[in-house]
Design a protein around this motif. Structure first.
Motif, mmCIF file in Angstrom:
data_model
loop_
_atom_site.group_PDB
_atom_site.id
_atom_site.type_symbol
_atom_site.label_atom_id
_atom_site.label_comp_id
_atom_site.label_asym_id
_atom_site.label_seq_id
_atom_site.Cartn_x
_atom_site.Cartn_y
_atom_site.Cartn_z
ATOM 1 N N THR A 234 0.835 -1.208 0.000
ATOM 2 C CA THR A 234 0.000 0.000 0.000
ATOM 3 C C THR A 234 0.865 1.253 0.000
ATOM 4 O O THR A 234 0.581 2.218 -0.699
ATOM 5 C CB THR A 234 -0.943 0.000 1.215
ATOM 6 N N SER A 235 1.933 1.225 0.795
ATOM 7 C CA SER A 235 2.737 2.442 0.882
ATOM 8 C C SER A 235 3.461 2.727 -0.433
ATOM 9 O O SER A 235 3.650 3.871 -0.799
ATOM 10 C CB SER A 235 3.712 2.377 2.056
ATOM 11 N N CYS A 236 3.824 1.694 -1.172
ATOM 12 C CA CYS A 236 4.578 1.927 -2.410
ATOM 13 C C CYS A 236 3.701 1.975 -3.658
ATOM 14 O O CYS A 236 4.043 2.641 -4.620
ATOM 15 C CB CYS A 236 5.608 0.823 -2.614
ATOM 16 N N LEU A 237 2.609 1.244 -3.663
ATOM 17 C CA LEU A 237 1.876 1.104 -4.926
ATOM 18 C C LEU A 237 0.493 1.736 -4.943
ATOM 19 O O LEU A 237 -0.056 1.997 -6.003
ATOM 20 C CB LEU A 237 1.726 -0.380 -5.275
ATOM 21 N N SER A 238 -0.114 1.950 -3.769
ATOM 22 C CA SER A 238 -1.461 2.499 -3.797
ATOM 23 C C SER A 238 -1.384 3.982 -4.123
ATOM 24 O O SER A 238 -0.514 4.688 -3.644
ATOM 25 C CB SER A 238 -2.167 2.286 -2.464
ATOM 26 N N ASN A 239 -2.325 4.420 -4.946
ATOM 27 C CA ASN A 239 -2.376 5.808 -5.359
ATOM 28 C C ASN A 239 -3.045 6.676 -4.295
ATOM 29 O O ASN A 239 -2.980 7.894 -4.347
ATOM 30 C CB ASN A 239 -3.191 5.880 -6.665
ATOM 31 N N SER A 240 -3.742 6.043 -3.352
ATOM 32 C CA SER A 240 -4.549 6.799 -2.396
ATOM 33 C C SER A 240 -3.671 7.557 -1.411
ATOM 34 O O SER A 240 -2.754 6.983 -0.829
ATOM 35 C CB SER A 240 -5.472 5.862 -1.626
ATOM 36 N N PRO A 241 -3.941 8.858 -1.208
ATOM 37 C CA PRO A 241 -3.122 9.651 -0.296
ATOM 38 C C PRO A 241 -3.401 9.360 1.180
ATOM 39 O O PRO A 241 -2.600 9.679 2.035
ATOM 40 C CB PRO A 241 -3.505 11.095 -0.639
ATOM 41 N N ILE A 242 -4.547 8.754 1.470
ATOM 42 C CA ILE A 242 -4.899 8.474 2.862
ATOM 43 C C ILE A 242 -4.925 6.970 3.072
ATOM 44 O O ILE A 242 -5.468 6.230 2.249
ATOM 45 C CB ILE A 242 -6.298 9.033 3.193
ATOM 46 N N VAL A 243 -4.332 6.518 4.163
ATOM 47 C CA VAL A 243 -4.407 5.098 4.488
ATOM 48 C C VAL A 243 -5.073 4.951 5.846
ATOM 49 O O VAL A 243 -4.655 5.569 6.824
ATOM 50 C CB VAL A 243 -3.003 4.451 4.542
ATOM 51 N N LEU A 244 -6.131 4.171 5.893
ATOM 52 C CA LEU A 244 -6.775 3.888 7.166
ATOM 53 C C LEU A 244 -6.287 2.547 7.672
ATOM 54 O O LEU A 244 -6.338 1.541 6.964
ATOM 55 C CB LEU A 244 -8.292 3.806 7.024
ATOM 56 N N ILE A 245 -5.814 2.547 8.899
ATOM 57 C CA ILE A 245 -5.403 1.291 9.511
ATOM 58 C C ILE A 245 -6.383 0.970 10.611
ATOM 59 O O ILE A 245 -6.637 1.784 11.488
ATOM 60 C CB ILE A 245 -3.986 1.407 10.094
ATOM 61 N N ASP A 246 -6.942 -0.227 10.530
ATOM 62 C CA ASP A 246 -7.998 -0.601 11.443
ATOM 63 C C ASP A 246 -7.572 -1.866 12.188
ATOM 64 O O ASP A 246 -7.291 -2.875 11.556
ATOM 65 C CB ASP A 246 -9.251 -0.882 10.595
ATOM 66 N N GLU A 247 -7.508 -1.788 13.507
ATOM 67 C CA GLU A 247 -7.229 -2.986 14.316
ATOM 68 C C GLU A 247 -6.019 -3.791 13.844
ATOM 69 O O GLU A 247 -6.159 -4.898 13.334
ATOM 70 C CB GLU A 247 -8.443 -3.932 14.293
#
Lengths: 336, 228
Positions: A234-247
């Motif tokens: 996710t940190s290298c390939l996802s285009n989304s500027p926001i990452v939600l981390i859940d549990e």
């Protein structure tokens, strides 16, 4: 441009859109010869073949040009400038009580979300994900870089604002780690896919502790390895500027480093958690109550000092866990 | 009255998603009715009734569900108009990937789920490729990478559709789907309208009840595989 494009020989189109050939593959059609134009190809396709593939001759031309525009938007999306900030203007809670806040977050920030189940955390995320403009049940509005977002962004699936990571998520594909990352990178139309893949695997191995190889099937990774791979990917390939981390409290990875990996990649990190170490890691935490945000708490110096203490306690517990794993007695070192 | 056709492979979450979207529309005072097409049996009638949603079920039995659907779609619209709904959702089963229930001028939705695998979009025909809106479900249990790849593959086969993720369990995204449903064109009758694509064809001895296997018993629209 549409009709003109369709009249060009495929070889020429492929020079401009190297991935255009993928269209034929996706539709189940054989690749036309390079000298032939798509228009001629579509016009001469066998009726029986089209019937069997459930394709309509008259719409193929349009589908193909749509596909080419998709390729050029994806190309643009990759190189487009990163956003500077996201601002959330308060709406109201379930009892229609106004939320008195304007929250601006920037890449590299960590924000914790706290509050019991059903207190409105999911709705808050949905508001961000769907770029609420006063039209969601909470009445909140979102600004991007200080302005209302362009309307097309709302349903632009390849420009989603929020990527999510949670304990419940699993890999369901039957691929090796290497194949898996490659496939993701291909869908993002990245250059130097082997290099990116190597980096992600190295990063994930670093976070997981227990090593895995590029050939390991993703479905046979341990919980910790899966979580580590998801974070690295996710940190290298996802285009989304926001990452939600859940549990991810019990994910079996170095939580602090995992979060910092995302921050280093200039993500805005939202963590829904009641784990003291994760919650206090945020610069601010949003307190959810009755469907609304009832308070925004900035982490104080006192809390930061406590965080250090909690981290030491956590390291000790970690050492105990390791000692148990190694069959040692755990009598002395708690008090060292 | 507005109307939409909604289709998708079995167990992709069509009814769960529809129920969540209807709940959101209800809060805005929109009345919604559902016609559910299925083949042998369906529990969805009770599911909708439990939510207080007026529903009529049609079971195709031994007929091709798509053909059964198109033979009854006029009457479905009429029922919706008589019942005074603001919106009618016509949900069809999508039992084969070649299903083609969408109608020109009527908002067309396809529901597919992340768990079905990233190659699925390629395998589904007109039901997906000719939809206006593609709803992707079960995003809460697969990795972010798989969600992104799946959505990308959907866009590859239908570059123009509005794609949205909806969680049929928590309802995340259902408000947004509801809003899109409200944008459907007014449709009080489909008489004379065209299907977006021809339905799967079959007219052979087996359609008429033949059970015996063998070349002598195959008549009509018969197609043979190639073995190398």
């Amino acid at each position: 441009m549409k009709e003109a494009t369709l009249e060009l020989p495929l070889a020429q189109l492929l020079r401009q859109f190297p991935l255009a050939g993928e269209f034929f593959h996706t539709m189940g059609l054989p690749l036309p010869p390079g000298t032939m134009s798509p228009a001629t190809y579509f016009a001469t396709l066998d009726n029986v073949l089209l019937e069997d593939l459930a394709l309509a001759r008259e719409s193929l031309g349009e589908q193909f040009t749509d596909y080419l525009s998709l390729l050029s938007t994806l190309g643009k999306g990759r190189s487009s400038s990163r956003l500077e900030s996201i601002t959330i203007l308060g709406g109201h809670d379930k009892s229609n009580r106004r939320e008195e806040f304007t929250l601006t977050v920037r890449p590299g920030e960590i924000i914790s979300l706290v509050g019991p189940t059903g207190s409105g955390k999911s709705r808050f995320l949905a508001d961000i994900e769907w770029l609420a403009q006063g039209d969601s049940p909470t009445g909140r509005s979102l600004l991007i870089d200080g302005f209302p977002p362009e309307p097309g962004l709302r349903y632009a699936i390849d420009r989603k604002l929020v990527a999510q990571l949670s304990q419940n998520m699993n890999f369901v594909m039957d691929l090796s780690v290497e194949e898996f990352i490659t496939m993701h990178a291909e869908s993002r139309m990245m250059e130097d896919i082997p290099g990116i893949t190597r980096n992600i695997i190295a990063l994930a191995n670093d976070l997981a502790g227990e090593q895995f190889s590029p050939g390991t099937p993703v479905t046979s990774l341990s919980g910790g390895q899966s979580r580590a791979l998801m974070i690295a990917d996710t940190s290298c390939l996802s285009n989304s500027p926001i990452v939600l981390i859940d549990e991810i409290e019990n994910a079996g990875i170095d939580r602090k480093r995992a979060v910092h990996t995302l921050v280093d990649k200039q993500k805005i990190v939202l963590i829904a958690t009641h784990d003291p170490i994760l919650a206090l890691m945020g610069e601010r935490r949003l307190v959810f109550k009755n469907g609304g945000i009832s308070a925004i708490i900035t982490t104080s110096p006192g809390e930061r000092a406590n965080l250090k203490l909690f981290e030491e306690m956590d390291a000790k517990l970690g050492a105990v866990r390791n000692a148990l794993r190694n069959g040692e007695r755990i009598e002395s070192f708690l008090w060292e | 009255m507005k109307a939409v056709t909604l289709a998708g492979p079995p167990s992709s979450g069509k009814s769960a998603v529809t129920i969540k979207a209807i709940a959101s529309l209800k809060q805005k005072g929109v009345t919604v009715g559902v016609v559910k097409f299925d083949s042998l049996s369906t529990q969805d009638q009770q599911l909708y009734e439990k939510q207080g949603v007026p529903v009529t079920t049609g079971l195709s039995g031994n007929l091709c569900p798509d053909h059964f659907f198109v033979s009854n779609v006029e009457e479905s619209l009429a029922w919706g108009v008589t019942s005074g709904f603001d919106l009618l959702v016509i949900e069809s089963a999508g039992l084969c990937n070649r299903c083609a229930p969408h109608i020109q001028g009527v908002l067309a939705i396809c529901v597919v789920d992340n768990l079905s695998g990233v190659n699925t979009p390629k395998k589904i025909g007109p039901m997906l490729k000719m939809a206006d809106i593609v709803v992707i479900t079960k995003g809460d249990i697969v990795s972010q990478a798989e969600r992104e790849v799946f959505a990308h593959r959907v866009r590859q086969v239908n570059a123009n559709a509005t794609i949205l993720n909806v969680n049929g369990l928590t309802g995340q995204g259902a408000d947004e789907l509801g809003r899109l449903l409200q944008g459907a064109p007014e449709t009080t009758s489909v008489t004379g309208k065209l299907l977006r694509f021809s339905l799967p064809a079959a007219l052979c001895s087996y359609c008429l009840g033949q059970r015996r296997i063998g070349a002598d018993f195959q008549m009509g629209n018969v197609k043979k595989m190639a073995f190398s």
